[in-house]
Enzyme design. Structure first.
Site, PDB file in Angstrom:
ATOM      1  N   ASN A  65      29.712  17.069  18.006  1.00 54.68           N
ATOM      2  CA  ASN A  65      29.363  18.439  17.650  1.00 54.68           C
ATOM      3  C   ASN A  65      30.309  19.410  18.353  1.00 54.68           C
ATOM      4  O   ASN A  65      31.038  19.039  19.286  1.00 54.68           O
ATOM      5  CB  ASN A  65      27.922  18.748  18.062  1.00 54.68           C
ATOM      6  N   CYS A  74      27.110  12.620  10.522  1.00 57.66           N
ATOM      7  CA  CYS A  74      27.429  13.880   9.848  1.00 57.66           C
ATOM      8  C   CYS A  74      27.910  13.527   8.435  1.00 57.66           C
ATOM      9  O   CYS A  74      28.948  12.886   8.274  1.00 57.66           O
ATOM     10  CB  CYS A  74      28.511  14.633  10.611  1.00 57.66           C
ATOM     11  N   GLY A  75      27.145  13.931   7.425  1.00 60.56           N
ATOM     12  CA  GLY A  75      27.468  13.563   6.053  1.00 60.56           C
ATOM     13  C   GLY A  75      28.744  14.192   5.536  1.00 60.56           C
ATOM     14  O   GLY A  75      29.614  13.503   4.982  1.00 60.56           O
ATOM     15  N   ASN A 171      17.686  19.171  13.456  1.00 59.95           N
ATOM     16  CA  ASN A 171      18.296  20.113  12.532  1.00 59.95           C
ATOM     17  C   ASN A 171      17.174  20.716  11.689  1.00 59.95           C
ATOM     18  O   ASN A 171      16.154  20.068  11.440  1.00 59.95           O
ATOM     19  CB  ASN A 171      19.294  19.387  11.633  1.00 59.95           C
ATOM     20  N   GLU A 189      22.025  23.959  12.488  1.00 55.90           N
ATOM     21  CA  GLU A 189      22.427  22.664  13.040  1.00 55.90           C
ATOM     22  C   GLU A 189      22.371  22.648  14.562  1.00 55.90           C
ATOM     23  O   GLU A 189      22.948  23.514  15.230  1.00 55.90           O
ATOM     24  CB  GLU A 189      23.850  22.305  12.592  1.00 55.90           C
ATOM     25  N   CYS A 199      25.568  21.358   5.316  1.00 52.62           N
ATOM     26  CA  CYS A 199      25.215  20.197   6.139  1.00 52.62           C
ATOM     27  C   CYS A 199      24.909  19.040   5.202  1.00 52.62           C
ATOM     28  O   CYS A 199      23.970  19.111   4.400  1.00 52.62           O
ATOM     29  CB  CYS A 199      24.000  20.511   7.014  1.00 52.62           C
ATOM     30  N   GLY A 200      25.683  17.976   5.286  1.00 55.84           N
ATOM     31  CA  GLY A 200      25.550  16.859   4.361  1.00 55.84           C
ATOM     32  C   GLY A 200      24.280  16.050   4.557  1.00 55.84           C
ATOM     33  O   GLY A 200      23.578  15.734   3.589  1.00 55.84           O
ATOM     34  N   THR A 201      23.965  15.698   5.804  1.00 51.58           N
ATOM     35  CA  THR A 201      22.714  14.972   6.049  1.00 51.58           C
ATOM     36  C   THR A 201      21.527  15.879   5.751  1.00 51.58           C
ATOM     37  O   THR A 201      20.460  15.403   5.347  1.00 51.58           O
ATOM     38  CB  THR A 201      22.637  14.449   7.496  1.00 51.58           C
TER      39      THR A 201
END
Length: 263
Positions: A65, A74-75, A171, A189, A199-201
């Site tokens: 991060n 992290c997606g 998150n 996040e 944010c992917g996830t």
């Protein structure tokens, strides 16, 4: 010491990418990583990602991060790392790599769209006003009205630091429905401690949460994030989500060199 870096972004979620196959990078230097991610005194990014060698797969993903601490999956970072691996000629149009949450498969098209397989999800906690699940990273998901004007940073921080999630935190995702299979999403996040453009996830978590709540019956869901559009698809059998894929653009921004002090 001078290092070469690459900057990538996926729907506005941006990352410093470093080729660490020679293991030169000081991975325990939290202050250095935080400095490189600083938008005023460093390169500027939501996170830093190292591409490393792996015995059993094409490469290993090591994610930090922007606060300098190594973090969970992290997606968008994973999708950008696939694009980075292709640029380095580590892969061509498909790959298998290892990350902190396990094995991932991905493909990348000629126009830079990356489809990344996420972990299976078998546990979804449904509370009165939110849903909680882990999609490689922990995510709190809740529906709100007037998302455009919602105070993401204040409300996100309040939930992230609440007794609900303890010292580890979570998150926090705020969702508003647009159409049957389309939702708007904004995410606070942890580790960045602010809203990110994507944010992917979080998008993966929001899609699964909305299906679980019955807000959509679709297994292919569009998420409109601040930085663009992501797509999440999955198979669902007896409450378990498998073949979960996160799809969207991953774009090279620029390449550079920076002097660093490692001691």
């Amino acid at each position: 010491m001078q290092i070469q870096f690459y900057k990538y972004q996926g729907t506005g979620n941006d990352f410093v990418m470093i080729d660490n196959r020679s293991n030169f990078f000081p991975k325990d230097n939290i202050k250095l990583i935080e400095h490189l991610c600083d938008r005023r005194f460093g390169i500027g990014a939501d996170g830093l990602i190292l591409l490393e060698n792996d015995v059993d797969t094409d490469f290993r993903m090591v994610y930090y991060n922007s606060d300098g601490n190594q973090s969970s999956m992290c997606g968008n970072g994973g999708r950008c790392l696939v694009a980075f691996a292709k640029k380095l000629h580590v892969i061509q149009n498909q790959t298998t790599f290892i990350a902190t949450d396990g094995l991932h498969h991905a493909t990348i098209s000629e126009d830079g769209i990356v489809s990344l397989q996420m972990i299976d999800v078998s546990t979804v906690k449904i509370a009165s006003d939110y849903v909680f699940l882990n999609t490689g990273s922990p995510h709190h998901v809740q529906l709100v009205e007037d998302l455009e004007r919602y105070d993401i940073k204040t409300m996100g921080a309040k939930i992230r630091y609440s007794d609900l999630y303890g010292t580890a935190g979570s998150n926090v995702n705020f969702v508003e429905q647009i159409a049957d299979h389309s939702f708007a999403l904004r995410t606070y996040e942890r580790g960045v401690e602010d809203e990110t453009l994507s944010c992917g996830t979080g998008a993966t978590a929001a899609a699964i949460a909305m299906n679980t709540l019955g807000k959509t019956t679709s297994n292919a869901i569009e998420l409109q994030v601040q930085g663009g559009k992501l797509e999440v698809s999955f198979d669902k059998t007896e409450g378990k989500f498998t073949n979960v894929f996160l799809k969207g653009p991953a774009e090279f921004v620029f390449k550079g060199e920076i002097d660093i002090i490692t001691n």
